[in-house]
Write an enzyme that holds these catalytic residues in place. Structure first.
Site, PDB file in Angstrom:
ATOM      1  N   ASP A  84      11.937  -1.552   2.613  1.00 16.59           N
ATOM      2  CA  ASP A  84      10.555  -1.837   2.982  1.00 16.59           C
ATOM      3  C   ASP A  84      10.055  -0.674   3.844  1.00 16.59           C
ATOM      4  O   ASP A  84      10.669  -0.340   4.861  1.00 16.59           O
ATOM      5  CB  ASP A  84      10.541  -3.147   3.778  1.00 16.59           C
ATOM      6  CG  ASP A  84       9.138  -3.606   4.140  1.00 16.59           C
ATOM      7  OD1 ASP A  84       8.230  -2.745   4.302  1.00 16.59           O
ATOM      8  OD2 ASP A  84       8.947  -4.822   4.285  1.00 16.59           O
ATOM      9  N   ILE A  85       8.944  -0.100   3.464  1.00  9.47           N
ATOM     10  CA  ILE A  85       8.457   1.101   4.158  1.00  9.47           C
ATOM     11  C   ILE A  85       8.080   0.799   5.615  1.00  9.47           C
ATOM     12  O   ILE A  85       8.149   1.687   6.471  1.00  9.47           O
ATOM     13  CB  ILE A  85       7.295   1.749   3.375  1.00  9.47           C
ATOM     14  CG1 ILE A  85       7.180   3.224   3.754  1.00  9.47           C
ATOM     15  CG2 ILE A  85       5.976   1.012   3.581  1.00  9.47           C
ATOM     16  CD1 ILE A  85       6.437   4.058   2.754  1.00  9.47           C
ATOM     17  N   ASN A 115      -6.666   1.911  -0.621  1.00  7.86           N
ATOM     18  CA  ASN A 115      -7.793   2.053  -1.560  1.00  7.86           C
ATOM     19  C   ASN A 115      -8.911   2.761  -0.809  1.00  7.86           C
ATOM     20  O   ASN A 115      -8.848   2.925   0.405  1.00  7.86           O
ATOM     21  CB  ASN A 115      -8.233   0.693  -2.124  1.00  7.86           C
ATOM     22  CG  ASN A 115      -8.688  -0.256  -1.038  1.00  7.86           C
ATOM     23  OD1 ASN A 115      -9.668   0.015  -0.335  1.00  7.86           O
ATOM     24  ND2 ASN A 115      -7.979  -1.356  -0.858  1.00  7.86           N
ATOM     25  N   ASP A 121      -0.148  -1.597   1.422  1.00  5.47           N
ATOM     26  CA  ASP A 121      -1.302  -1.599   2.325  1.00  5.47           C
ATOM     27  C   ASP A 121      -1.290  -2.862   3.197  1.00  5.47           C
ATOM     28  O   ASP A 121      -1.402  -2.790   4.436  1.00  5.47           O
ATOM     29  CB  ASP A 121      -2.563  -1.551   1.447  1.00  5.47           C
ATOM     30  CG  ASP A 121      -3.793  -1.053   2.179  1.00  5.47           C
ATOM     31  OD1 ASP A 121      -3.661  -0.640   3.345  1.00  5.47           O
ATOM     32  OD2 ASP A 121      -4.880  -1.078   1.570  1.00  5.47           O
ATOM     33  N   GLY A 124       1.997  -0.083  -8.280  1.00  5.44           N
ATOM     34  CA  GLY A 124       1.882  -1.535  -8.121  1.00  5.44           C
ATOM     35  C   GLY A 124       0.583  -2.023  -8.727  1.00  5.44           C
ATOM     36  O   GLY A 124       0.413  -2.001  -9.960  1.00  5.44           O
TER      37      GLY A 124
HETATM   38  N1  APR Z   1       7.516  -1.066   1.102  1.00  5.16           N
HETATM   39  C1  APR Z   1       7.689  -0.160   0.118  1.00  5.16           C
HETATM   40  N2  APR Z   1       7.143  -0.299  -1.106  1.00  5.16           N
HETATM   41  C2  APR Z   1       6.398  -1.396  -1.344  1.00  5.16           C
HETATM   42  C3  APR Z   1       6.155  -2.380  -0.360  1.00  5.16           C
HETATM   43  C4  APR Z   1       6.751  -2.190   0.903  1.00  5.16           C
HETATM   44  N3  APR Z   1       6.597  -3.052   1.894  1.00  5.16           N
HETATM   45  N4  APR Z   1       5.351  -3.339  -0.915  1.00  5.16           N
HETATM   46  C5  APR Z   1       5.101  -2.973  -2.194  1.00  5.16           C
HETATM   47  N5  APR Z   1       5.740  -1.809  -2.472  1.00  5.16           N
HETATM   48  C6  APR Z   1       5.774  -1.008  -3.704  1.00  5.16           C
HETATM   49  C7  APR Z   1       5.330  -1.688  -4.986  1.00  5.16           C
HETATM   50  O1  APR Z   1       6.409  -2.401  -5.556  1.00  5.16           O
HETATM   51  C8  APR Z   1       4.930  -0.494  -5.836  1.00  5.16           C
HETATM   52  O2  APR Z   1       6.070   0.081  -6.461  1.00  5.16           O
HETATM   53  O3  APR Z   1       4.848   0.058  -3.554  1.00  5.16           O
HETATM   54  C9  APR Z   1       4.396   0.519  -4.824  1.00  5.16           C
HETATM   55  C10 APR Z   1       2.895   0.679  -4.810  1.00  5.16           C
HETATM   56  O4  APR Z   1       2.274  -0.578  -4.992  1.00  5.16           O
HETATM   57  P1  APR Z   1       0.893  -1.032  -4.307  1.00  5.16           P
HETATM   58  O5  APR Z   1       1.126  -1.303  -2.871  1.00  5.16           O
HETATM   59  O6  APR Z   1       0.339  -2.116  -5.142  1.00  5.16           O
HETATM   60  O7  APR Z   1      -0.020   0.307  -4.377  1.00  5.16           O
HETATM   61  P2  APR Z   1      -0.879   0.936  -5.591  1.00  5.16           P
HETATM   62  O8  APR Z   1      -0.322   0.647  -6.923  1.00  5.16           O
HETATM   63  O9  APR Z   1      -1.113   2.365  -5.197  1.00  5.16           O
HETATM   64  O10 APR Z   1      -2.252   0.139  -5.516  1.00  5.16           O
HETATM   65  C11 APR Z   1      -3.124   0.344  -4.425  1.00  5.16           C
HETATM   66  O11 APR Z   1      -3.244  -1.964  -3.907  1.00  5.16           O
HETATM   67  O12 APR Z   1      -3.052  -3.294  -2.092  1.00  5.16           O
HETATM   68  C12 APR Z   1      -3.871  -2.543  -2.770  1.00  5.16           C
HETATM   69  O13 APR Z   1      -5.316  -1.727  -1.028  1.00  5.16           O
HETATM   70  C13 APR Z   1      -4.423  -1.339  -2.029  1.00  5.16           C
HETATM   71  O14 APR Z   1      -6.197  -1.467  -3.575  1.00  5.16           O
HETATM   72  C14 APR Z   1      -5.052  -0.713  -3.206  1.00  5.16           C
HETATM   73  C15 APR Z   1      -4.024  -0.855  -4.314  1.00  5.16           C
END
Ligand code: APR
Length: 176
Positions: free
Chosen positions: A10-11, A24, A34, A124
């Protein structure tokens, strides 16, 4: 030169100088990484995001760019917010995805961050296929010129993402 490392987790748990957020354009929060960053870091992050929106980024942060705030209560000093491209079947947006990594490193360098944790941006909610996103991410970071950043740590959320990055990293190293 930036040393690239891969880890699964988890980041928001990472003790690094800067954590990169897959945000976003509104910079006002969302789900995925996010949501986790804002929940973990607390309201100070949103407050600084609002300040960014009221000043330099009135129309939002464009895809491919990056901007920093405090990391609030996270075990990091800064959050570097970047906006990935939404995956498209009909248009090649790879350059924008690569730009997220380059611009985040540029901002991290300016901040004086030595260690930076990256999520798999756009894989994601934005639906970018993992294998392709991994190749773009790793080559962008490998080729970026940094002066302060010495470690770029990809923090992959689960086995599937970790394996995609490990395979892409092996393939890129064999190319050389
Ligand atoms: N730590 C690390 N990686 C994570 C975590 C976490 N806590 N939570 C999710 N991920 C992973 C997901 O599994 C995916 O592989 O991070 C990657 C990116 O996923 P998203 O967070 O959905 O980001 P993205 O695809 O860039 O979409 C961005 O999502 O939440 C919204 O506000 C954000 O609208 C924007 C969009």
């Amino acid at each position: 030169m930036t040393n690239i490392t891969l880890s699964m987790g988890d980041i928001t748990d990472q003790t690094v100088d800067a954590v990169v957020n897959a945000a976003n354009s509104s910079l006002l929060g969302g789900g995925g990484v996010d949501g986790a960053i804002h929940r973990g870091g607390g309201p100070e992050i949103l407050q600084e995001c609002r300040t960014l929106r009221a000043s330099r980024y009135e129309d939002g942060l464009p895809a491919g760019q990056a901007a920093a705030t405090t990391a609030g209560r996270l075990p990091a000093r800064w959050v570097v917010h970047t906006v990935g491209p939404v995956w498209s079947d009909s248009e090649d947006r790879s350059e924008t995805l690569a730009s997220c990594y380059r611009e985040s490193l540029r901002v991290a360098d300016e901040l004086g961050a030595r260690t930076v944790a990256f999520p798999a941006i756009s894989t994601g909610v934005y639906r970018w296929p993992l294998e392709d996103a991994a190749r773009i991410a790793l080559s962008a970071v490998r080729d970026a010129k940094t002066t302060v950043v010495t470690e770029a740590r990809f923090v992959l959320f689960g086995r599937e993402a970790y394996d995609a990055f490990a395979t892409a990293w092996d393939a890129l190293r064999e190319e050389r």
